[in-house]
Design a protein around this motif. Sequence first.
Motif, PDB file in Angstrom:
ATOM      1  N   LYS A  34       0.832  -1.211   0.000  1.00 37.51           N
ATOM      2  CA  LYS A  34       0.000   0.000   0.000  1.00 37.51           C
ATOM      3  C   LYS A  34       0.861   1.252   0.000  1.00 37.51           C
ATOM      4  O   LYS A  34       0.557   2.236  -0.686  1.00 37.51           O
ATOM      5  CB  LYS A  34      -0.932  -0.004   1.219  1.00 37.51           C
ATOM      6  CG  LYS A  34      -2.102  -0.959   1.089  1.00 37.51           C
ATOM      7  CD  LYS A  34      -3.073  -0.774   2.238  1.00 37.51           C
ATOM      8  CE  LYS A  34      -4.312  -1.638   2.067  1.00 37.51           C
ATOM      9  NZ  LYS A  34      -5.284  -1.440   3.152  1.00 37.51           N
ATOM     10  N   ILE A  35       1.966   1.215   0.821  1.00 40.86           N
ATOM     11  CA  ILE A  35       2.864   2.379   0.879  1.00 40.86           C
ATOM     12  C   ILE A  35       3.508   2.611  -0.476  1.00 40.86           C
ATOM     13  O   ILE A  35       3.564   3.746  -0.977  1.00 40.86           O
ATOM     14  CB  ILE A  35       3.941   2.159   1.962  1.00 40.86           C
ATOM     15  CG1 ILE A  35       3.288   2.137   3.340  1.00 40.86           C
ATOM     16  CG2 ILE A  35       5.010   3.246   1.875  1.00 40.86           C
ATOM     17  CD1 ILE A  35       4.233   1.752   4.463  1.00 40.86           C
ATOM     18  N   THR A  36       3.971   1.518  -1.090  1.00 33.88           N
ATOM     19  CA  THR A  36       4.616   1.635  -2.400  1.00 33.88           C
ATOM     20  C   THR A  36       3.642   2.175  -3.437  1.00 33.88           C
ATOM     21  O   THR A  36       3.988   3.018  -4.279  1.00 33.88           O
ATOM     22  CB  THR A  36       5.163   0.262  -2.846  1.00 33.88           C
ATOM     23  OG1 THR A  36       6.090  -0.206  -1.874  1.00 33.88           O
ATOM     24  CG2 THR A  36       5.838   0.366  -4.202  1.00 33.88           C
ATOM     25  N   GLY A  37       2.385   1.689  -3.371  1.00 33.05           N
ATOM     26  CA  GLY A  37       1.383   2.165  -4.322  1.00 33.05           C
ATOM     27  C   GLY A  37       1.116   3.650  -4.144  1.00 33.05           C
ATOM     28  O   GLY A  37       0.963   4.399  -5.126  1.00 33.05           O
ATOM     29  N   ALA A  38       1.064   4.092  -2.899  1.00 34.36           N
ATOM     30  CA  ALA A  38       0.824   5.515  -2.629  1.00 34.36           C
ATOM     31  C   ALA A  38       1.981   6.363  -3.151  1.00 34.36           C
ATOM     32  O   ALA A  38       1.778   7.449  -3.724  1.00 34.36           O
ATOM     33  CB  ALA A  38       0.646   5.736  -1.129  1.00 34.36           C
ATOM     34  N   ILE A  39       3.199   5.879  -2.962  1.00 35.71           N
ATOM     35  CA  ILE A  39       4.371   6.623  -3.448  1.00 35.71           C
ATOM     36  C   ILE A  39       4.355   6.666  -4.971  1.00 35.71           C
ATOM     37  O   ILE A  39       4.652   7.720  -5.579  1.00 35.71           O
ATOM     38  CB  ILE A  39       5.672   5.968  -2.939  1.00 35.71           C
ATOM     39  CG1 ILE A  39       5.758   6.081  -1.415  1.00 35.71           C
ATOM     40  CG2 ILE A  39       6.887   6.619  -3.584  1.00 35.71           C
ATOM     41  CD1 ILE A  39       6.929   5.344  -0.807  1.00 35.71           C
ATOM     42  N   ARG A  40       3.993   5.549  -5.612  1.00 34.55           N
ATOM     43  CA  ARG A  40       3.932   5.514  -7.072  1.00 34.55           C
ATOM     44  C   ARG A  40       2.943   6.563  -7.581  1.00 34.55           C
ATOM     45  O   ARG A  40       3.235   7.302  -8.534  1.00 34.55           O
ATOM     46  CB  ARG A  40       3.517   4.126  -7.555  1.00 34.55           C
ATOM     47  CG  ARG A  40       3.413   4.027  -9.090  1.00 34.55           C
ATOM     48  CD  ARG A  40       2.819   2.712  -9.533  1.00 34.55           C
ATOM     49  NE  ARG A  40       3.684   1.581  -9.208  1.00 34.55           N
ATOM     50  CZ  ARG A  40       3.422   0.701  -8.237  1.00 34.55           C
ATOM     51  NH1 ARG A  40       2.319   0.844  -7.493  1.00 34.55           N
ATOM     52  NH2 ARG A  40       4.231  -0.301  -8.013  1.00 34.55           N
ATOM     53  N   ASP A  41       1.773   6.629  -6.970  1.00 31.23           N
ATOM     54  CA  ASP A  41       0.775   7.603  -7.388  1.00 31.23           C
ATOM     55  C   ASP A  41       1.301   9.024  -7.201  1.00 31.23           C
ATOM     56  O   ASP A  41       1.053   9.910  -8.042  1.00 31.23           O
ATOM     57  CB  ASP A  41      -0.519   7.429  -6.569  1.00 31.23           C
ATOM     58  CG  ASP A  41      -1.226   6.106  -6.881  1.00 31.23           C
ATOM     59  OD1 ASP A  41      -0.915   5.519  -7.948  1.00 31.23           O
ATOM     60  OD2 ASP A  41      -2.033   5.653  -6.050  1.00 31.23           O
ATOM     61  N   ALA A  95      10.050  10.190  -0.136  1.00 35.44           N
ATOM     62  CA  ALA A  95       9.692   8.933   0.523  1.00 35.44           C
ATOM     63  C   ALA A  95      10.390   7.749  -0.143  1.00 35.44           C
ATOM     64  O   ALA A  95      10.862   6.824   0.524  1.00 35.44           O
ATOM     65  CB  ALA A  95       8.174   8.751   0.494  1.00 35.44           C
ATOM     66  N   ALA A  96      10.451   7.782  -1.483  1.00 38.39           N
ATOM     67  CA  ALA A  96      11.120   6.698  -2.210  1.00 38.39           C
ATOM     68  C   ALA A  96      12.595   6.632  -1.828  1.00 38.39           C
ATOM     69  O   ALA A  96      13.165   5.546  -1.649  1.00 38.39           O
ATOM     70  CB  ALA A  96      10.959   6.910  -3.718  1.00 38.39           C
ATOM     71  N   ARG A  97      13.198   7.794  -1.696  1.00 39.42           N
ATOM     72  CA  ARG A  97      14.611   7.828  -1.276  1.00 39.42           C
ATOM     73  C   ARG A  97      14.757   7.315   0.146  1.00 39.42           C
ATOM     74  O   ARG A  97      15.678   6.556   0.459  1.00 39.42           O
ATOM     75  CB  ARG A  97      15.154   9.255  -1.348  1.00 39.42           C
ATOM     76  CG  ARG A  97      15.266   9.838  -2.733  1.00 39.42           C
ATOM     77  CD  ARG A  97      15.929  11.208  -2.657  1.00 39.42           C
ATOM     78  NE  ARG A  97      15.818  11.960  -3.896  1.00 39.42           N
ATOM     79  CZ  ARG A  97      16.380  13.150  -4.106  1.00 39.42           C
ATOM     80  NH1 ARG A  97      17.094  13.706  -3.132  1.00 39.42           N
ATOM     81  NH2 ARG A  97      16.243  13.773  -5.249  1.00 39.42           N
ATOM     82  N   TRP A  98      13.843   7.753   1.028  1.00 36.00           N
ATOM     83  CA  TRP A  98      13.966   7.439   2.451  1.00 36.00           C
ATOM     84  C   TRP A  98      13.872   5.931   2.710  1.00 36.00           C
ATOM     85  O   TRP A  98      14.650   5.378   3.488  1.00 36.00           O
ATOM     86  CB  TRP A  98      12.862   8.193   3.216  1.00 36.00           C
ATOM     87  CG  TRP A  98      12.896   7.922   4.688  1.00 36.00           C
ATOM     88  CD1 TRP A  98      12.053   7.119   5.393  1.00 36.00           C
ATOM     89  CD2 TRP A  98      13.828   8.447   5.634  1.00 36.00           C
ATOM     90  NE1 TRP A  98      12.384   7.111   6.717  1.00 36.00           N
ATOM     91  CE2 TRP A  98      13.485   7.924   6.899  1.00 36.00           C
ATOM     92  CE3 TRP A  98      14.902   9.334   5.534  1.00 36.00           C
ATOM     93  CZ2 TRP A  98      14.195   8.235   8.048  1.00 36.00           C
ATOM     94  CZ3 TRP A  98      15.608   9.637   6.687  1.00 36.00           C
ATOM     95  CH2 TRP A  98      15.253   9.092   7.929  1.00 36.00           C
ATOM     96  N   ILE A  99      12.920   5.283   2.044  1.00 37.34           N
ATOM     97  CA  ILE A  99      12.747   3.841   2.281  1.00 37.34           C
ATOM     98  C   ILE A  99      13.507   3.009   1.232  1.00 37.34           C
ATOM     99  O   ILE A  99      13.427   1.784   1.243  1.00 37.34           O
ATOM    100  CB  ILE A  99      11.264   3.443   2.290  1.00 37.34           C
ATOM    101  CG1 ILE A  99      10.638   3.638   0.899  1.00 37.34           C
ATOM    102  CG2 ILE A  99      10.503   4.220   3.342  1.00 37.34           C
ATOM    103  CD1 ILE A  99       9.219   3.080   0.799  1.00 37.34           C
ATOM    104  N   ARG A 100      14.240   3.698   0.365  1.00 35.56           N
ATOM    105  CA  ARG A 100      15.050   3.032  -0.672  1.00 35.56           C
ATOM    106  C   ARG A 100      14.189   2.034  -1.461  1.00 35.56           C
ATOM    107  O   ARG A 100      14.505   0.851  -1.574  1.00 35.56           O
ATOM    108  CB  ARG A 100      16.254   2.335  -0.043  1.00 35.56           C
ATOM    109  CG  ARG A 100      17.163   3.289   0.715  1.00 35.56           C
ATOM    110  CD  ARG A 100      18.465   2.659   1.134  1.00 35.56           C
ATOM    111  NE  ARG A 100      19.337   3.646   1.778  1.00 35.56           N
ATOM    112  CZ  ARG A 100      20.644   3.482   2.003  1.00 35.56           C
ATOM    113  NH1 ARG A 100      21.232   2.361   1.605  1.00 35.56           N
ATOM    114  NH2 ARG A 100      21.339   4.428   2.596  1.00 35.56           N
ATOM    115  N   GLU A 101      13.170   2.565  -2.042  1.00 37.92           N
ATOM    116  CA  GLU A 101      12.224   1.735  -2.787  1.00 37.92           C
ATOM    117  C   GLU A 101      12.702   1.578  -4.242  1.00 37.92           C
ATOM    118  O   GLU A 101      12.301   2.310  -5.143  1.00 37.92           O
ATOM    119  CB  GLU A 101      10.824   2.364  -2.733  1.00 37.92           C
ATOM    120  CG  GLU A 101       9.737   1.475  -3.323  1.00 37.92           C
ATOM    121  CD  GLU A 101       9.757   0.073  -2.739  1.00 37.92           C
ATOM    122  OE1 GLU A 101      10.316  -0.810  -3.422  1.00 37.92           O
ATOM    123  OE2 GLU A 101       9.254  -0.132  -1.624  1.00 37.92           O
TER     124      GLU A 101
END
Length: 470
Positions: A11-18, A34-40
């Motif tokens: 869900k978190i990844t989907g929210a970041i993608r959007d 957020a993508a940088r912070w969690i290294r997604e």
Amino acid sequence: MEESATEKVGKITGAIRDGILSRNEQIAKNACDAARWIREYDLVLVLVNAALDVSNPQGELAAETVLALCESLCEELATSRDYKRRDPQAARQHVVTALEQVANRFDQHKNKMLLEAFLTLVNRENLILNRILEHPHDPAYAMAMNLLSNSPRPGVMRLLLNYMDVDAPSSIYSILARRSDLTFVRHFLKKFAGGIRPSARSYLKRVESFGWLKDGGKLLAALGDEEQRGAIQLAMDSGMSRLQAFEIIRAVLKGGNAVTRRCAAEHLSGFCGTEANELIVQTLEDEDPGVQSRVAKLLRNHNIPRATAKLLELLDSPLEAVRESARESLSEYTLQPFLTVFDRLDDDSKRERAALVKRVDPDAIAELKLEMRADARSRRRRAVEVALAIQVVPELESEFIRLLSDGDHAVRTAAVSALRCCSSKAARGALREVLADENIGVRQAAEGVAGSGATRKRFAETGGPRSACR
């Protein structure tokens, strides 16, 4: 029902993608942060597409995020951490696959940050990378060369340096020679600290200059020990001019620590001329015994004025390593060479050479003892004469007394003559016994040593003319 951890992450990844795809600047910025912070890393492909979308006002932000994520992944790959969420190697393969398409289509977008991200993670075996580097007309070639020449990214520098372990394209070595930024030079020179690989040596022999030398070698002062050792190896094994190589050696000898100065002193033998000789003499004053001992060996080979006198002075050094090097350099003044030429020397030359042997060779007495026990009578006789010349008869008194019973009368006669240097009771007693020797020459020699009654009395009172034999 409580959500699983995987569902929450999804869900978190989907929210970041959007958020990344949002046209709202703040939302896109928050998503990228957020993508940088969690290294997604799974979102790299989404970010690449966003960066390449010419209608996306946040395209540059997306490209910056891709580059930042690639740097983070590069860091993970270079450190041994326990990554429970994902395998960095698997993530790397996923990201590189996405960025290969960027490199293939560079003529369409010319995005420098995305190409730099590709170079940050790709390895030297990558087919697309090598196609670019081997074809100057490739659309990405010029930018790739520019990034390899100037990028401060650790991953890009690591890629460039890894090419030194294989037969790399000539363009790579041109870049290696040109780069002069301190961080890169540090890593570059460390590669040579333990020696230069054969794969690199043949090309480096053709490199006549390096960018980091253009400041007159000032950069050397900022280098650490390992890097300075690498600079010395490069100076000796590359095609740089002998003058430049000498300046590196001189700079390290004057400003390096003890370990690097020793390394530089070791290579000083490869230089000749007035400046090299002056540096050798100056380096004799180095505080480190390892440095002193290394340059001491160079004095005579470089025909430095008063080399022998300087080496004789070094024999009195309080440092054993220095004394040993001086003795090694004066090896022609040891006992065995002296024995070889002794019979061919005139009296003055014998005295001069004998004085040097006595100073230089600490094993002379032990070796003379062996010579005095040799099977060949010529060697025994010569050993007696050499002992007299070196003035070590008292130290070998017991051997001379033993030779008074030698089977050869000439050896016995020589031993009698030598024992005039000894005034001990043992020597006096042995000489009295020789007065009964079967050979008249031996008896006469013994009588000559003993002399008249007045002389015998003087021996008894003064201990004999021992000082004349010292």
